[in-house]
Design a protein around this motif. Structure first.
Motif, short mmCIF file in Angstrom:
data_model
loop_
_atom_site.label_atom_id
_atom_site.label_comp_id
_atom_site.label_asym_id
_atom_site.label_seq_id
_atom_site.Cartn_x
_atom_site.Cartn_y
_atom_site.Cartn_z
N UNK A 1 0.82 -1.20 0.00
CA UNK A 1 0.00 0.00 0.00
C UNK A 1 0.86 1.26 0.00
N UNK A 2 1.97 1.19 0.75
CA UNK A 2 2.88 2.34 0.80
C UNK A 2 3.46 2.62 -0.58
N UNK A 3 3.82 1.55 -1.31
CA UNK A 3 4.35 1.72 -2.66
C UNK A 3 3.30 2.35 -3.57
N UNK A 4 2.05 1.99 -3.34
CA UNK A 4 0.97 2.50 -4.19
C UNK A 4 0.68 3.96 -3.93
N UNK A 5 1.21 4.53 -2.83
CA UNK A 5 0.92 5.92 -2.51
C UNK A 5 1.53 6.88 -3.52
N UNK B 1 10.40 1.38 -12.54
CA UNK B 1 10.80 -0.03 -12.68
C UNK B 1 9.68 -0.89 -13.24
N UNK B 2 8.58 -0.27 -13.63
CA UNK B 2 7.45 -0.96 -14.25
C UNK B 2 6.76 -1.96 -13.31
N UNK B 3 6.86 -1.75 -12.00
CA UNK B 3 6.19 -2.66 -11.08
C UNK B 3 4.67 -2.54 -11.17
N UNK B 4 4.18 -1.43 -11.71
CA UNK B 4 2.74 -1.29 -11.92
C UNK B 4 2.31 -1.81 -13.30
N UNK B 5 3.28 -2.18 -14.12
CA UNK B 5 3.04 -2.78 -15.44
C UNK B 5 2.38 -1.82 -16.43
N UNK B 6 2.63 -0.52 -16.28
CA UNK B 6 2.07 0.47 -17.19
C UNK B 6 3.09 1.00 -18.21
N UNK B 7 4.36 0.87 -17.90
CA UNK B 7 5.39 1.60 -18.61
C UNK B 7 5.54 1.24 -20.09
N UNK B 8 5.28 -0.02 -20.44
CA UNK B 8 5.52 -0.45 -21.82
C UNK B 8 4.24 -0.90 -22.54
N UNK B 9 3.10 -0.45 -22.03
CA UNK B 9 1.83 -0.81 -22.65
C UNK B 9 1.56 0.04 -23.89
N UNK B 10 1.00 -0.55 -24.94
CA UNK B 10 0.58 0.25 -26.09
C UNK B 10 -0.68 1.02 -25.75
N UNK B 11 -1.06 1.94 -26.60
CA UNK B 11 -2.27 2.73 -26.35
C UNK B 11 -3.50 1.85 -26.31
N UNK B 12 -3.49 0.75 -27.07
CA UNK B 12 -4.66 -0.12 -27.12
C UNK B 12 -4.95 -0.82 -25.80
#
Length: 313
Positions: A59-63, A114-125
């Motif tokens: 949760x702290x990381x998500x802040x 570091x892409x731990x949220x998995x958003x960094x390399x997503x395409x627009x789709x």
């Protein structure tokens, strides 16, 4: 390993207590049972505390998203004033260094470098909910392996997309991560993952044979280019290369929301020609690489146009 040793120690101690208990007179067994019960209670509290600690850490990381908390309707709309900035890239183009620089001065809210949220390399789709104000996604917060995941809505009011030469991306990321990074791009374009041991030669030969981008870089770049051009349905999206990013760092920082004295550190940034590591690709001849180059010519033209653009000048 530590957890296994702890479990072995607990089991061994309980075994000793049990063997001792079977030898005690009945009048003393109650005392042993109370001791065992107390020990189990303490052990249970310990593991619950351990789980809560890990959950609190998640949760702290998500802040980092505290200013990009979801604020809108069930249809995915969002209020841009509550949203952060998404920095995304195809990989191998210097995005991590730029994001860490922003984090070091605590300038604004970004997705995780570091892409731990998995958003960094997503395409627009990947982004299903978006409008002219913001795009909205779901951040998965790891609660525990057994307790599952919790999710939180997050949104971004601007998108900075860092693009570059596709073949450099393949070779740079493969050299450092093998197929792990390329599989993120493949997943974004709807393809199955490469096996972990897949050789770079196999990847290049597949591209040359099929005449298609089997990695997903073309889909990534084209999708964000289309989003940039569709201003009525997407928030502000801007494509940059490493060169235009670092040579215009102050202007880019100002665009994404950095202001005042916090802009001063960006004045020290400038583009440095990266050292291209030669990757030895056994089993790939010049003809194969010519075919690979032809597959990527379209997105190379997009990257060249961004690199030579006057948007930040």
């Amino acid at each position: 390993m530590a957890k296994q040793r702890a479990n072995n120690g607990l089991g061994g101690l309980l075994g000793v207590i049990y063997r001792c208990a079977t030898q005690f007179p009945k009048r003393r067994r109650l005392m042993v049972e109370l001791i065992v019960g107390a020990y189990l209670l303490i052990a249970g509290c310990f593991y619950v505390g351990l789980w809560l600690g890990r959950y609190a850490e998640s949760l702290s990381s998500a802040k980092v998203y505290h200013r990009s908390a979801f604020s809108g309707g069930d249809d995915g709309s969002a209020l841009a004033s509550h949203c952060g900035v998404l920095v995304t890239s195809q990989g191998g183009v210097g995005s991590s260094a730029f994001m860490r620089f922003i984090e070091s001065i605590d300038a604004l809210t970004l997705n995780f470098p570091n892409d731990s949220d998995k958003f960094k390399h997503k395409p627009a789709t990947y982004w299903k909910h978006h409008d002219a104000a913001a795009l909205v996604g779901t951040l998965e917060i790891n609660g525990s392996g057994r307790m599952g995941y919790r999710s939180a809505k997050v949104c971004f009011k601007k998108v900075l997309v860092i693009v570059g030469d596709p073949i450099h991306t393949i070779e740079s990321t493969y050299r450092r991560f093998k197929t792990k990074h390329l599989n993120k791009l493949r997943a974004g374009s709807g393809r199955k993952k490469y096996a972990k041991a897949t050789k770079l030669a196999v990847i290049y030969n597949d591209i040359a044979t099929s005449g298609k981008d089997e990695v997903g870089i073309s889909h990534y770049i084209s999708s964000w280019r289309d989003a940039q051009n569709d201003r009525g349905h997407w928030p502000e999206v801007r494509l940059v290369t490493s060169k235009t990013l670092y040579n215009n760092a102050v202007d880019v920082a100002r665009w994404i929301g950095v202001a005042g004295d916090e802009l001063k550190p960006f004045e020290s940034l400038s583009y440095q020609e990266s050292k291209h590591h030669e990757v030895s690709v056994e089993g790939v001849d010049d003809e194969t690489m010519k075919k690979v180059g032809k597959v990527y010519q379209g997105v190379r033209d997009i990257v060249e146009a961004v690199d030579n653009g006057r948007e930040w000048r």
